[in-house]
Design a protein around this motif. Structure first.
Motif, PDB file in Angstrom:
ATOM      1  N   GLN A   1      44.369  38.061  37.773  1.00 23.30           N
ATOM      2  CA  GLN A   1      43.550  38.804  37.154  1.00 23.30           C
ATOM      3  C   GLN A   1      43.419  40.083  37.999  1.00 23.30           C
ATOM      4  OE1 GLN A   1      40.268  37.011  35.028  1.00 23.30           O
ATOM      5  NE2 GLN A   1      40.784  35.274  36.183  1.00 23.30           N
ATOM      6  N   TYR A   2      44.312  40.302  39.071  1.00 25.16           N
ATOM      7  CA  TYR A   2      44.345  41.614  39.890  1.00 25.16           C
ATOM      8  C   TYR A   2      42.985  41.951  40.677  1.00 25.16           C
ATOM      9  CZ  TYR A   2      48.236  41.682  36.954  1.00 25.16           C
ATOM     10  OH  TYR A   2      49.354  41.287  36.267  1.00 25.16           O
ATOM     11  N   TRP A   3      42.277  40.861  40.890  1.00 30.37           N
ATOM     12  CA  TRP A   3      40.849  41.076  41.701  1.00 30.37           C
ATOM     13  C   TRP A   3      41.361  40.458  42.961  1.00 30.37           C
ATOM     14  CZ3 TRP A   3      36.064  38.067  41.753  1.00 30.37           C
ATOM     15  CH2 TRP A   3      34.964  38.730  42.206  1.00 30.37           C
ATOM     16  N   TYR A   4      41.775  41.567  43.964  1.00 27.26           N
ATOM     17  CA  TYR A   4      42.309  41.135  45.171  1.00 27.26           C
ATOM     18  C   TYR A   4      41.257  41.017  46.315  1.00 27.26           C
ATOM     19  CZ  TYR A   4      46.822  42.158  42.923  1.00 27.26           C
ATOM     20  OH  TYR A   4      47.874  41.926  42.253  1.00 27.26           O
TER      21      TYR A   4
END
Lengths: 445, 160
Positions: A171-174
């Motif tokens: 979900q591209y939540w790095y």
């Protein structure tokens, strides 16, 4: 072995040597969850735990193996492909990633991510079913139990760590404490070490528990007829059970419904086509349109800081056999064109259906570069930053007739987001290794 | 000899061998993981266990026992009434699991990065989650209505 070790005798045998106050503490747990009567669910018990355990045993094994395959798919032994170069012996199994079947990575990585997601309800159910063990009293009874509790911390911490890092990554939540590849790969080995020990120590107990009740009978038992399981050596069964509000069948149904719901709302992003919009919550469930270039974009040109300013006057640099030459896009279009029907398959688990890619075969370019039998090729993008601005492909990937430097897709020029002026497409290759905006091909012996 | 070992250690020697093999392998991997960010990794690993065991699980347990309490306070379900607690529990649990899994998209924790990377927007996800939640509760209501109707009919019929 487990039966003997899990029964009380060892601690009883050790007890005479412990001081009286230690024994007193052991016999007087503080009020709250350390008291056995605190846990009152009438359905908690070894059978229910064993059912969840069996599903996780199979599911996690598949997720682990497909994860290992994904690492192999990056061909980490080549060039600077390896994102975890200090893997040491953990890379013992690595092998030359094949180009056929062309859909293999799409399948294995889709399974890795989708199965990982649908196992979450099962994992939650399993952890719920054994939570009284966390509050075991006394906290440490013997060296054996102390070691096992450390191992269980690695098991539970590792499981949650692996699932959470994987789930937030897609979900591209790095927010990871280090590179995703580092934390997810080494975290997996810590987890699997504890997982394997847990399986070794508990599998016999699991089988015994599964045999203790008939699955069919459980599926025919409603809440009104639900009775607690008989007392077990692990003290999972409550000594003070509340009246049932749900049957074991209901609890399994709830977990199963959770997994099914997640599956239905996710799998469309890997199947694609008309089913993509059914992935209502998955990161790649949205449809971009119906044009030739309207399939999922791994990374946009904007993200890679590529604009028409960078692609104007573009030329491909070809190296190999000690020579170097440049080709314009028109030069490439004048060469024999080949069409390959291949998907984009991402490490994040989503993929597209086959797209019709047209361009020049990599093996033709190798021959042109004066290296008809290359060991590998270093592909570099004109993008200046990014983890995947270059990738090294192996000989089998260069020589596969469907491996292309693609110029067009679905009978149209590539869009900027899909790698115009030219991109690599190789069968069975992870998405990020199909380099876009290619500026240089360096064939190496 | 064996008995003395088991009395002191607390389990069969095979247990010790299994534990040592497992912890040594975990240690080998940890040596590669930890230097990347020792504090961050430790916080994440131990935090992961705490977040589940001491936050998430107690949280949903308290919510659930609150529901059960309220349900019990209404008295034992009388026929032809069917027990409704699970018609509330199930959609609530499913909706919560979906939120747990897809919170970064639904609550837009990384909306900008998502948009830049994929060319799409995270705007639809909250809407989708709400619609799915509505559908789950709606289906549950439907199931409950059917169940009520059936039990009322059974009740009306003389037993035999």
């Amino acid at each position: 072995m487990t039966d003997q070790q899990d029964h009380a005798p060892p601690t009883d045998a050790a007890r005479p040597r412990s001081p009286r106050w230690v024994r007193w503490i052991g016999e007087h747990p503080p009020p709250g969850p350390t008291r056995r009567g605190f846990w009152r669910s009438p359905i908690r018990g070894p059978w229910l735990t064993a059912v969840f355990g069996l599903v996780l045993l199979i599911g996690i094994t598949i997720v682990f193996v497909t994860g290992l395959l994904s690492y192999a798919a990056y061909n980490p032994d080549l060039g600077s492909n390896d994102l975890t170069p200090d893997k040491g012996l953990l890379g013992f199994y690595l092998f030359h990633w094949p180009t056929q079947p062309y859909w293999l990575y799409r399948f294995t990585q889709g399974v890795h991510v989708t199965l990982g997601l649908i196992l979450v309800p099962v994992l939650l159910g399993k952890l719920w079913s054994v939570i009284p063990k966390l509050f075991d009293w006394p906290p440490v009874r013997s060296p054996a139990q102390f070691l096992e509790r450390i191992s269980l911390l690695l098991l539970v911490g590792g499981a949650v760590f692996e699932f959470v890092t994987g789930i937030v990554n897609i979900q591209y939540w790095y927010v990871f404490p280090a590179s995703f590849y580092t934390v997810h790969l080494y975290g997996a080995w810590i987890f699997i070490a504890a997982f394997a020990a847990h399986v070794a120590l508990k599998s016999r107990r699991m089988v015994t528990a599964l045999r203790s009740r008939s699955f069919r009978d459980e599926l025919h038992t409603d809440t009104a007829h639900t009775r607690p399981e008989p007392p077990d050596p692990d003290d999972l069964v409550s000594p003070n059970p509340a009246a049932p509000t749900i049957s074991r069948r209901g609890a399994l149904g709830l977990v199963g419904a959770g997994s099914l719901t997640v599956l239905l709302l996710t799998v469309g992003q890997s199947i694609g086509g008309a089913l993509r919009p059914t992935a209502l919550l998955a990161p790649r469930g949205q449809t971009l349109g119906h044009g030739p270039n309207d399939f999922q974009i791994n990374k946009t040109a904007e993200e890679a800081a590529i604009s028409t300013a960078e692609t104007d006057g573009w030329q491909l640099e070809l190296r190999g056999g000690g020579t170097s030459m440049t080709l314009t896009r028109d030069d490439l279009l004048a060469m024999p064109q080949h069409t390959a029907h291949l998907p984009i398959a991402c490490v994040e688990g989503w993929s597209t259906r086959n797209q019709a890619w047209t361009g020049v075969q990599l093996r033709d370019l190798a021959r042109l570069a004066g290296a008809p039998e290359p060991g590998s090729v270093l592909v570099e993008s004109i993008q200046t930053g990014g983890l995947f601005r270059s990738a090294t492909l192996r000989r089998n990937q260069v020589l596969d007739p469907d491996s292309l430097l693609a110029l067009r897709v679905n009978d149209a020029d590539l869009s900027l987001d899909h790698g115009y002026p030219a991109r690599v497409i190789v069968p069975n290759n992870p998405g990020v290794h199909n380099t876009k905006w290619v500026g240089r091909l360096d064939f190496q012996a | 000899m064996m008995r003395r070992f088991r009395a002191r250690y607390g389990a069969h020697p095979l247990h010790l061998l299994t534990m040592l093999a497992s912890l040594a392998l975990a240690g080998y991997a940890a040596l590669k993981l930890v230097p990347a960010n020792p504090l961050g990794i430790a916080v994440w690993f131990i935090g992961a266990a705490i977040a589940h065991d001491l936050l998430l699980l107690p949280l949903y347990s308290v919510v659930d026992s609150g529901l059960v309490h309220a349900w019990r306070r209404r008295g034992a379900p009388e026929l032809p009434q069917a027990p409704w607690i699970n018609y509330l529990r199930v959609p609530l649990a499913l909706s919560a699991v979906l939120l747990l899994l897809y919170a970064p998209l639904i609550l837009q924790f990384a909306g900008h990065r998502y948009a830049v990377t994929t060319s799409m927007s995270t705007d639809p996800y909250l809407e989708h989650w709400l619609l799915i939640t509505a559908a789950l509760f709606g289906l549950s209501a439907l199931g409950y209505a059917v169940r009520l109707r059936r039990s009322r009919r059974q009740h009306a019929r003389p037993s035999g």
